[in-house]
Design an enzyme around this catalytic site. Sequence first.
Site, short mmCIF file in Angstrom:
data_model
loop_
_atom_site.label_atom_id
_atom_site.label_comp_id
_atom_site.label_asym_id
_atom_site.label_seq_id
_atom_site.Cartn_x
_atom_site.Cartn_y
_atom_site.Cartn_z
CG PHE A 175 18.81 -20.45 -19.67
CD1 PHE A 175 17.74 -20.66 -19.04
CD2 PHE A 175 19.55 -20.61 -20.18
CE1 PHE A 175 17.43 -22.18 -19.16
CE2 PHE A 175 18.95 -21.75 -20.36
CZ PHE A 175 18.20 -23.21 -20.07
CD GLU A 176 26.50 -20.31 -18.40
OE1 GLU A 176 26.20 -20.49 -17.02
OE2 GLU A 176 27.00 -19.86 -18.75
#
Length: 395
Positions: A259-260
């Site tokens: 996740f980013e």
Amino acid sequence: PAEQHNLDEPFTIGCQDVSKLVTRPRENAVLVMLARNSELQEARATIRNVEDKFNKWFKYPVLFLNNEPWSEEFMRVMKETVSGEAKFEVIPEGIWGPTEGLTEEVMNKYLKQQEADGVYKGQIAGYHHMCRFYSGEFYSLEALKEYKYYWRLEPGVSYSCSLTYDPFLEMARRGKKYGYTVALWEEPNTCPSLFRAVDEFRTQNNIPMHPNWKAMIDTETNWLLKPAPIRWLLGKMLRREHYNIKGEKWNLCHYWSNFEIADLDFFRGDQYQRLFKHLDKSGGFYRERWGDAPVHSLAVHLLLEAKELHHFSDIGYYHHPFWQCPQNAKGRQLLDDVMIGEASQKMTEEQEGGFGCRCECGLGNSDDFRMRNNRGICLERMQQPAAWTRASWWD
Ligand code: GDP
Ligand code: MN
């Protein structure tokens, strides 16, 4: 009230009226998923989930990346599933692939060694390519040029709360450049010389040791302050892993990069790209198995201000075997999980519905690890008052 306790607060509390928020023009942003044709089912499940929780309102484009040509079926299914535009890219040769000058023979020798050493996915060439790609080359892709922000997705991950605001817009509004959900300790044997290589770059470029960087360093091992015999002993330890030349030790903290939400300009900027090239040249993406997550995290701590980082504590997120569930999310099982100190105690009654919105996590659904107080070991030292630090931060 962020000023009061210097906390990186969630962008919103509870659910928003999305109809009021979906305004044109949107932020200049894209959702990105690297995947293989064989991951069609997992990819589809993730996209359906992200559409349901977020993108059906905001309709951002989704860019699919592959090192091989996409199958007709993958493209057909994704076009049906994405509400915004679905784009498909094949990563050009030379970008996906080993570090310049590394022969196949030497690479295979490295992979064998890592297999013998039990390095996680260390024997898989493609995994090294992926880590190196996401560490640097990704940001030079022609297909990303037109965008300012990206949100990284992976086949198989899922989101358990609705996101009823535009995270890109909030990032822009608040000057945030890197957003994460889960922070963990890296597997030590994947990256014995990574910290030294990053710190070498820091020294060569006279980048100051500001508090943000120090937060990544385990100050207890600051041997320079210790008496001679201990210093001798610790001096021997310098040859051990994760120390820089001065004997400072990286605490192995990293933000999970599956996740980013981040600002592309930071990563394609001169400083980050020079750092990437420095690391690439040093050979560690293959001699060791440096992940893109610790590379990003160390860079973020070296080159950004603390206030430019954001923990999305309101995003319910799952990637095997960890999940994050927002504080006070409705249905959370263990109430003592919800407290991270003052911030929770100060929440008013109407806020008690939770930081997240319509969360479905916290229902005791698996053997997976539930992240607790997962502001994580990286930011915690930097931003939270000393009284809040704990020895243990997950169940
Ligand atoms: P882990 O979560 O770190 O164990 O790694 P994953 O297997 O989830 O891989 C991370 C991401 O890279 C996922 O989006 C995968 O689909 C993608 N990926 C990994 N290896 C390859 C590969 O060889 N080709 C392509 N196209 N994608 C890959
Ligand atoms: Mn994964």
